[in-house]
Write a protein that holds these residues in place. Structure first.
Motif, PDB file in Angstrom:
ATOM      1  N   LEU A 109      43.987  51.313 -71.865  1.00  0.00           N
ATOM      2  CA  LEU A 109      43.905  50.579 -70.602  1.00  0.00           C
ATOM      3  C   LEU A 109      45.286  50.081 -70.173  1.00  0.00           C
ATOM      4  CD1 LEU A 109      41.913  49.622 -68.444  1.00  0.00           C
ATOM      5  CD2 LEU A 109      41.571  47.535 -69.759  1.00  0.00           C
ATOM      6  N   GLN A 110      46.028  49.541 -71.109  1.00  0.00           N
ATOM      7  CA  GLN A 110      47.370  49.047 -70.822  1.00  0.00           C
ATOM      8  C   GLN A 110      48.269  50.175 -70.308  1.00  0.00           C
ATOM      9  OE1 GLN A 110      49.422  47.609 -74.290  1.00  0.00           O
ATOM     10  NE2 GLN A 110      51.279  47.072 -73.202  1.00  0.00           N
ATOM     11  N   ILE A 111      48.111  51.356 -70.885  1.00  0.00           N
ATOM     12  CA  ILE A 111      48.940  52.503 -70.500  1.00  0.00           C
ATOM     13  C   ILE A 111      48.538  53.027 -69.128  1.00  0.00           C
ATOM     14  CG2 ILE A 111      49.692  54.808 -71.188  1.00  0.00           C
ATOM     15  CD1 ILE A 111      50.628  52.525 -73.032  1.00  0.00           C
ATOM     16  N   SER A 112      47.240  53.099 -68.871  1.00  0.00           N
ATOM     17  CA  SER A 112      46.787  53.602 -67.563  1.00  0.00           C
ATOM     18  C   SER A 112      47.161  52.646 -66.445  1.00  0.00           C
ATOM     19  CB  SER A 112      45.274  53.833 -67.575  1.00  0.00           C
ATOM     20  OG  SER A 112      44.559  52.610 -67.700  1.00  0.00           O
ATOM     21  N   GLN A 113      47.148  51.343 -66.728  1.00  0.00           N
ATOM     22  CA  GLN A 113      47.504  50.361 -65.707  1.00  0.00           C
ATOM     23  C   GLN A 113      48.975  50.451 -65.316  1.00  0.00           C
ATOM     24  OE1 GLN A 113      46.106  46.760 -67.612  1.00  0.00           O
ATOM     25  NE2 GLN A 113      44.088  46.897 -66.671  1.00  0.00           N
ATOM     26  N   GLY A 115      50.341  53.324 -64.840  1.00  0.00           N
ATOM     27  CA  GLY A 115      50.464  54.583 -64.118  1.00  0.00           C
ATOM     28  C   GLY A 115      50.942  55.741 -64.962  1.00  0.00           C
ATOM     29  N   LEU A 116      50.785  55.650 -66.274  1.00  0.00           N
ATOM     30  CA  LEU A 116      51.299  56.686 -67.168  1.00  0.00           C
ATOM     31  C   LEU A 116      50.270  57.751 -67.516  1.00  0.00           C
ATOM     32  CD1 LEU A 116      53.412  54.465 -69.598  1.00  0.00           C
ATOM     33  CD2 LEU A 116      54.220  55.845 -67.673  1.00  0.00           C
ATOM     34  N   LEU A 117      49.024  57.582 -67.035  1.00  0.00           N
ATOM     35  CA  LEU A 117      47.982  58.563 -67.317  1.00  0.00           C
ATOM     36  C   LEU A 117      47.507  59.212 -66.019  1.00  0.00           C
ATOM     37  CD1 LEU A 117      45.847  56.690 -70.013  1.00  0.00           C
ATOM     38  CD2 LEU A 117      47.854  58.153 -70.324  1.00  0.00           C
ATOM     39  N   GLU A 118      47.222  60.487 -66.096  1.00  0.00           N
ATOM     40  CA  GLU A 118      46.831  61.276 -64.929  1.00  0.00           C
ATOM     41  C   GLU A 118      45.351  61.071 -64.596  1.00  0.00           C
ATOM     42  OE1 GLU A 118      48.023  64.396 -62.067  1.00  0.00           O
ATOM     43  OE2 GLU A 118      49.021  62.853 -63.263  1.00  0.00           O
ATOM     44  N   ASP A 119      45.042  60.933 -63.304  1.00  0.00           N
ATOM     45  CA  ASP A 119      43.659  60.898 -62.835  1.00  0.00           C
ATOM     46  C   ASP A 119      43.091  62.310 -62.998  1.00  0.00           C
ATOM     47  OD1 ASP A 119      41.271  60.920 -61.406  1.00  0.00           O
ATOM     48  OD2 ASP A 119      42.032  59.679 -59.778  1.00  0.00           O
ATOM     49  N   LEU A 120      42.047  62.454 -63.808  1.00  0.00           N
ATOM     50  CA  LEU A 120      41.509  63.776 -64.134  1.00  0.00           C
ATOM     51  C   LEU A 120      40.484  64.285 -63.126  1.00  0.00           C
ATOM     52  CD1 LEU A 120      41.047  63.253 -67.985  1.00  0.00           C
ATOM     53  CD2 LEU A 120      42.961  64.338 -66.810  1.00  0.00           C
ATOM     54  N   PRO A 146      38.832  57.346 -64.667  1.00  0.00           N
ATOM     55  CA  PRO A 146      39.032  58.806 -64.693  1.00  0.00           C
ATOM     56  C   PRO A 146      40.225  59.290 -65.516  1.00  0.00           C
ATOM     57  CG  PRO A 146      39.951  57.915 -62.679  1.00  0.00           C
ATOM     58  CD  PRO A 146      39.382  56.739 -63.439  1.00  0.00           C
ATOM     59  N   TYR A 147      40.611  58.534 -66.539  1.00  0.00           N
ATOM     60  CA  TYR A 147      41.815  58.871 -67.296  1.00  0.00           C
ATOM     61  C   TYR A 147      41.539  59.426 -68.686  1.00  0.00           C
ATOM     62  CZ  TYR A 147      43.552  55.858 -63.602  1.00  0.00           C
ATOM     63  OH  TYR A 147      43.804  55.308 -62.377  1.00  0.00           O
ATOM     64  N   LEU A 148      40.339  59.231 -69.198  1.00  0.00           N
ATOM     65  CA  LEU A 148      39.985  59.714 -70.531  1.00  0.00           C
ATOM     66  C   LEU A 148      38.803  60.674 -70.441  1.00  0.00           C
ATOM     67  CD1 LEU A 148      40.074  56.754 -73.092  1.00  0.00           C
ATOM     68  CD2 LEU A 148      41.816  58.469 -72.638  1.00  0.00           C
ATOM     69  N   LEU A 149      38.892  61.757 -71.195  1.00  0.00           N
ATOM     70  CA  LEU A 149      37.824  62.745 -71.238  1.00  0.00           C
ATOM     71  C   LEU A 149      37.374  62.915 -72.685  1.00  0.00           C
ATOM     72  CD1 LEU A 149      36.239  64.785 -69.494  1.00  0.00           C
ATOM     73  CD2 LEU A 149      38.043  66.450 -69.961  1.00  0.00           C
ATOM     74  N   TRP A 150      36.075  62.799 -72.916  1.00  0.00           N
ATOM     75  CA  TRP A 150      35.537  62.895 -74.277  1.00  0.00           C
ATOM     76  C   TRP A 150      34.112  63.410 -74.188  1.00  0.00           C
ATOM     77  CZ3 TRP A 150      37.974  63.575 -78.440  1.00  0.00           C
ATOM     78  CH2 TRP A 150      37.442  63.283 -79.704  1.00  0.00           C
ATOM     79  N   ILE A 151      33.988  64.730 -74.139  1.00  0.00           N
ATOM     80  CA  ILE A 151      32.674  65.345 -73.928  1.00  0.00           C
ATOM     81  C   ILE A 151      31.974  65.475 -75.269  1.00  0.00           C
ATOM     82  CG2 ILE A 151      31.430  67.275 -72.898  1.00  0.00           C
ATOM     83  CD1 ILE A 151      34.024  67.855 -71.310  1.00  0.00           C
ATOM     84  N   LYS A 152      31.225  64.454 -75.576  1.00  0.00           N
ATOM     85  CA  LYS A 152      30.481  64.387 -76.830  1.00  0.00           C
ATOM     86  C   LYS A 152      29.086  63.840 -76.532  1.00  0.00           C
ATOM     87  CE  LYS A 152      34.044  65.155 -79.749  1.00  0.00           C
ATOM     88  NZ  LYS A 152      34.096  66.097 -80.881  1.00  0.00           N
ATOM     89  N   PRO A 153      28.153  64.039 -77.441  1.00  0.00           N
ATOM     90  CA  PRO A 153      26.852  63.380 -77.295  1.00  0.00           C
ATOM     91  C   PRO A 153      27.023  61.866 -77.391  1.00  0.00           C
ATOM     92  CG  PRO A 153      26.747  65.163 -78.892  1.00  0.00           C
ATOM     93  CD  PRO A 153      28.197  64.928 -78.600  1.00  0.00           C
ATOM     94  N   LEU A 154      25.944  61.141 -77.223  1.00  0.00           N
ATOM     95  CA  LEU A 154      25.981  59.687 -77.357  1.00  0.00           C
ATOM     96  C   LEU A 154      26.647  59.304 -78.677  1.00  0.00           C
ATOM     97  CD1 LEU A 154      22.369  58.829 -76.146  1.00  0.00           C
ATOM     98  CD2 LEU A 154      24.492  58.480 -74.899  1.00  0.00           C
ATOM     99  N   ASP A 155      27.525  58.290 -78.614  1.00  0.00           N
ATOM    100  CA  ASP A 155      28.306  57.954 -79.803  1.00  0.00           C
ATOM    101  C   ASP A 155      27.699  56.826 -80.633  1.00  0.00           C
ATOM    102  OD1 ASP A 155      28.754  56.050 -77.895  1.00  0.00           O
ATOM    103  OD2 ASP A 155      30.923  56.278 -77.815  1.00  0.00           O
ATOM    104  N   GLN A 340      53.518  61.826 -66.634  1.00  0.00           N
ATOM    105  CA  GLN A 340      54.924  62.192 -66.661  1.00  0.00           C
ATOM    106  C   GLN A 340      55.148  63.635 -67.131  1.00  0.00           C
ATOM    107  OE1 GLN A 340      56.830  59.477 -65.487  1.00  0.00           O
ATOM    108  NE2 GLN A 340      54.702  58.818 -65.283  1.00  0.00           N
ATOM    109  N   SER A 341      54.077  64.289 -67.566  1.00  0.00           N
ATOM    110  CA  SER A 341      54.205  65.644 -68.083  1.00  0.00           C
ATOM    111  C   SER A 341      54.613  66.618 -66.980  1.00  0.00           C
ATOM    112  CB  SER A 341      52.881  66.107 -68.702  1.00  0.00           C
ATOM    113  OG  SER A 341      52.934  67.474 -69.055  1.00  0.00           O
ATOM    114  N   LYS A 342      55.456  67.592 -67.345  1.00  0.00           N
ATOM    115  CA  LYS A 342      55.846  68.654 -66.422  1.00  0.00           C
ATOM    116  C   LYS A 342      54.860  69.820 -66.468  1.00  0.00           C
ATOM    117  CE  LYS A 342      60.788  67.600 -66.886  1.00  0.00           C
ATOM    118  NZ  LYS A 342      62.129  68.121 -67.315  1.00  0.00           N
TER     119      LYS A 342
END
Length: 489
Positions: A109-113, A115-120, A146-155, A340-342
Motif C-alpha cells: 500500500l505504501q508503495i502504490s500510494q 505511484g510506483l505500481l502500475e494500474d493493471l 488494481p495494483y496486485l494480481l493473485w489468481i487463486k482460490p479463496l485463501d 518505472q519498468s521499461k
C-alpha cells in the motif's frame, strides 16, 4: 496558372497522405513486434537465485515463452535477505532498486500510494487469458485496488492433524458432530493429557507462526467476530475492541495457561511451525486450503507413513461458524508491475502466458519427468508433485489441458479443505484505511497486538482489555469508527 497551382497542390496533398499512410502502417507494424531480447528483474519471496527449483522454473518459463510466444525473455532473480519479507522488500524498493515484476506479501500500500505500481486494469481488459480466469473475489479486489494480481482460490486457512492420531482420540467424533468451542477445548485437552502418539507426543495441541491470525481462522467467527466491523445497536463497532474479542482472548489465554497452545507460538516461523507438526510436537496446525494442505499431507506421509495422512478439522461453531471472513478490499499478496519498468507490456505478456493452457502446464504441475509424466492415455502426477509442487503464479478453478489428467490435482484432504473454504465463504466489510488515518491505524494495530499477546500469555489479566479499548479510542479509534459508520454500506 491558377488551375496549374490547384493541380500541383492536389498532387502534393496526395503524396503527403500516401507517405503518412505508409509511415502509419510502418509504425503499426513496429508496435506489433515482440520486444526482445529482454531481461526482466524479478523479486519473489523464497524464489531467489539460491533456490535451484526457482532457477529451473524461470529457465523453463523463458524457454517456453520463446517457443510458444516468440518472446525472448530472460529472468534475473533477486536474492532477498532473511527476515520479514515485507520489510526487506520495502527497503529494497525505497532505495530506488525497483524490479520489473514484484511479489508482495504485505507492505504494498505504501508503495502504490507513491505511484510506483502500475494500474493493471487496462492490461487485464486487453488480455487474452487472464480476464477469462479471474475468480469473483479477484474481480472485486481489483476494482478496489488494481495494483496486485493473485489468481487463486479463496485463501481461507484450515486446521489439520494426523488422521491416525485423530482416530485414537475419544473426543474426535463429538468434535465432528458439534465443533463448539467447548468441544474443541476437550479435544485439545485429551490430545495433550493422553497423547495419541505416545511418549508425550504431541507436547501441545496447537501451534502457529508468530501471532494469533492462524488460530483466528478456527475460532474467530464462533465468538461472533464474523466481520471486521460488527453491527451493534444500529452502529458499527471495530471487532477487536468488542466484547466478542474479549471473550475470544480469554479463551486463548485458557489454552495457553493449560499448556494446549504452543508457548513458543510467538517466535515460530512457518518452517519451524511445520517441522513441529511433522515431528509430532504439535497436534494441529493451520494452513491455506488446497495446495498447501496437499503439501502438508505429502510431507507428513513421507515422514510418518501412509497412515498419517492429514484430516481436515471443521471451523469452531458458536454465534457463527466459518473460517475468517474474506477481505475483498484488495489482495493481501500478489504480483505487481513496477510503474518505472521499461518493459511493462512484456511483464504482463509473461503473466498472461502463465494463464494460458501451456503456461498452466508448467505453473500448475511442474517439470515433466519429475512432477508428472505424459502417457498415451493422459497426464499422471507423481508423488513428488503432491509433496512439493505449488503454482508460483495462477491457480484458476478450471484447469484445462490438451490431454486429460489421470490423477487429481489435489489429494482427498486438500480437496476437502477447499470444499470447506467454499462452504463457509463470507465477505468481510473491511475497507482500505485512508492515508490520513494510516499512521494512527498502524499504531492502533500494534497496540492491539501488544495487549492481545500479554493477555494470552498471562502477563496481563483479561480485565486489562477494557484499558486497551480506552487507549485504542484515544489513539484514533474514535475518528476511524466515525469514518466507518459514514462509509460502510
Amino acid at each position: 496558372m491558377k488551375k496549374l497551382l490547384i493541380v500541383l497542390f492536389a498532387m502534393l496533398l496526395m503524396l503527403t497522405t500516401a507517405c503518412s499512410d505508409k509511415k502509419s502502417s510502418t509504425d503499426e507494424k513496429d508496435n506489433n513486434k515482440k520486444e526482445g531480447p529482454v531481461t526482466l528483474k524479478v523479486v519473489y519471496k523464497d524464489e531467489g537465485p539460491s533456490n535451484p527449483v526457482a532457477k529451473q522454473y524461470f529457465e523453463s518459463l523463458s524457454k517456453a515463452l520463446k517457443e510458444d510466444e516468440n518472446l525472448d525473455v530472460t529472468f534475473e532473480l533477486v536474492e532477498m535477505p532473511q527476515g520479514n519479507y515485507a520489510e526487506k522488500l520495502n527497503l529494497l524498493l525505497l532505495s530506488g532498486d525497483i524490479p520489473d515484476m514484484i511479489y508482495f506479501q504485505g507492505g504494498d500500500l505504501q508503495i502504490s500510494q507513491q505511484g510506483l505500481l502500475e494500474d493493471l486494469t487496462p492490461y487485464i481488459e486487453k488480455s487474452k487469458n487472464i480476464k477469462n480466469i479471474l475468480e469473483p473475489h479477484n474481480k472485486k479486489r481489483l476494482e478496489n485496488y488494481p495494483y496486485l494480481l493473485w489468481i487463486k482460490p479463496l485463501d481461507s486457512k484450515v486446521p489439520v492433524m494426523r488422521k491416525d492420531w485423530f482416530e485414537k482420540l475419544s473426543t474426535s467424533q463429538a468434535l465432528l458432530d458439534e465443533p463448539t468451542v467447548d468441544n474443541y477445548y476437550s479435544f485439545f485437552k485429551e490430545m495433550v493429557s493422553n497423547p495419541p502418539g505416545g511418549a508425550k507426543k504431541p507436547t501441545y495441541a496447537l501451534t502457529a507462526a508468530g501471532d494469533i491470525v492462524e488460530i483466528d481462522f478456527i475460532f474467530k467467527r464462533a465468538f461472533g467476530l464474523s466481520q471486521t466491523w460488527l453491527e451493534k445497536d444500529g452502529n458499527y463497532v471495530y471487532g477487536k475492541v468488542s466484547d466478542n474479542e474479549k471473550a475470544k482472548l480469554e479463551f486463548y489465554q485458557k489454552l495457553y495457561k493449560d499448556g494446549l497452545l504452543d508457548p513458543q507460538y510467538l517466535t515460530k516461523q512457518w518452517d519451524t511451525k511445520e517441522k513441529a507438526f511433522y515431528d509430532g510436537e504439535a497436534g494441529v496446525i493451520v494452513g491455506t486450503n488446497g495446495k498447501i494442505i496437499d503439501i502438508y499431507n505429502g510431507k507428513m506421509t513421507q515422514v510418518n507413513g501412509e497412515q498419517s495422512e492429514v484430516v481436515v478439522l471443521p471451523p469452531a461453531k458458536g454465534e457463527d461458524q466459518g473460517f475468517t471472513s474474506t477481505d475483498i478490499t484488495k489482495e493481501s499478496r500478489g504480483i505487481a508491475i513496477s510503474s518505472q519498468s521499461k518493459h511493462k507490456d512484456t511483464v504482463f505478456a509473461v503473466l498472461d502466458y502463465l494463464a494460458s493452457e501451456k503456461g498452466q502446464l508448467l505453473d500448475r504441475i511442474g517439470f515433466e519427468g519429475e512432477h508428472y509424466n505424459v502417457t498415451d492415455s493422459g497426464i499422471e502426477l507423481t508423488d513428488k508433485y503432491y509433496a512439493e509442487w505449488y503454482a508460483r503464479f495462477w491457480e484458476p478453478s478450471e484447469f484445462k489441458m490438451e490431454k486429460p489428467l489421470n490423477t487429481p490435482l489435489l489429494s482427498e484432504p486438500a480437496q476437502k479443505s477447499r470444499d470447506l473454504a467454499n462452504q463457509f465463504y463470507k465477505e468481510d466489510n473491511a475497507f482500505i484505511i485512508p492515508e490520513e488515518y494510516a499512521a494512527n491505524w498502524d499504531a492502533m494495530e500494534n497496540l492491539y497486538k501488544e495487549y492481545a499477546t500479554d493477555i494470552i500469555t498471562g502477563k496481563k489479566p483479561i480485565s486489562e482489555f477494557d484499558k486497551f479499548v480506552a487507549e485504542w479510542e484515544k489513539a484514533g479509534g474514535k475518528e476511524i469508527t466515525e469514518y466507518a459508520n459514514k462509509n460502510i454500506k
